[in-house]
Design a protein around this motif. Structure first.
Motif, short mmCIF file in Angstrom:
data_model
loop_
_atom_site.label_atom_id
_atom_site.label_comp_id
_atom_site.label_asym_id
_atom_site.label_seq_id
_atom_site.Cartn_x
_atom_site.Cartn_y
_atom_site.Cartn_z
N ARG A 1 26.10 17.10 33.30
CA ARG A 1 24.59 16.19 33.23
C ARG A 1 24.77 14.97 33.06
N GLY A 2 24.08 14.21 33.71
CA GLY A 2 24.36 12.52 33.77
C GLY A 2 23.03 11.79 33.18
N MET A 3 23.12 10.46 32.64
CA MET A 3 22.11 9.86 31.96
C MET A 3 22.48 8.42 32.54
N TRP A 4 21.55 7.85 33.12
CA TRP A 4 21.44 6.35 33.73
C TRP A 4 21.18 5.44 32.51
N VAL A 5 21.89 4.53 32.25
CA VAL A 5 21.70 3.40 30.93
C VAL A 5 21.30 2.15 31.69
N LEU A 6 20.19 1.56 31.51
CA LEU A 6 19.80 0.28 32.19
C LEU A 6 20.36 -0.84 31.43
N CYS A 7 20.68 -1.93 31.93
CA CYS A 7 21.08 -3.02 31.13
C CYS A 7 20.07 -3.69 30.86
N GLU A 8 18.89 -3.73 31.34
CA GLU A 8 17.56 -4.30 30.96
C GLU A 8 16.59 -3.60 30.66
N GLY A 9 15.35 -3.64 30.01
CA GLY A 9 14.34 -2.78 29.85
C GLY A 9 13.90 -2.94 28.54
N SER A 10 13.05 -2.15 28.09
CA SER A 10 12.47 -1.98 27.01
C SER A 10 13.50 -1.70 25.71
N ARG A 11 14.47 -1.09 26.05
CA ARG A 11 15.33 -0.74 24.81
C ARG A 11 16.81 -1.74 24.83
N ARG A 12 17.12 -2.33 25.87
CA ARG A 12 18.09 -2.94 25.86
C ARG A 12 19.25 -2.74 25.31
#
Length: 113
Positions: free
Chosen positions: A49-60
């Motif tokens: 099960r994978g999860m993508w973690v953004l470097c930018e965005g609302s949570r940063r």
């Protein structure tokens, strides 16, 4: 053709017969090691099960260590087995780089140490 002159097939046969004697002997192979005891199989936790973690965005998430800890806890709770962490976006790098603008990395490093 001269009667004393060997023909090509005879020369080839002689070369093939002598070739093994001309090769250096290969060292003997070491005796096979005893096979280790098979390990107990790892219990599967389920499908990957994978999860993508953004470097930018609302949570940063990458900007603040406590957010990273919270994201890891969320991943554990959701049963995530693989994290795909975005560390480059629009020519900017969230790691030390000479090939891209690493100002996000430097800012986080100055802020958090």
């Amino acid at each position: 053709m001269c009667a004393n002159r060997p023909t090509a097939p005879i020369l080839l046969a002689c070369a093939l017969l002598l070739a093994p004697a001309c090769r250096p002997s290969e060292p003997e192979a070491p005796p096979p090691a005893e096979a280790p005891e098979p390990e107990q199989p790892v219990q599967a936790l389920g499908p990957p099960r994978g999860m993508w973690v953004l470097c930018e965005g609302s949570r940063r998430v990458l900007d603040d260590p406590p957010r990273v800890d919270a994201m890891l806890e969320d991943a554990r709770r959701l049963g995530v087995t693989d994290l795909f962490i975005q560390v480059h976006r629009r020519g900017r790098a969230w790691f030390d780089s000479t090939q891209a603008d690493s100002s996000p990395y430097r800012a986080i490093r100055e802020k958090t140490g």
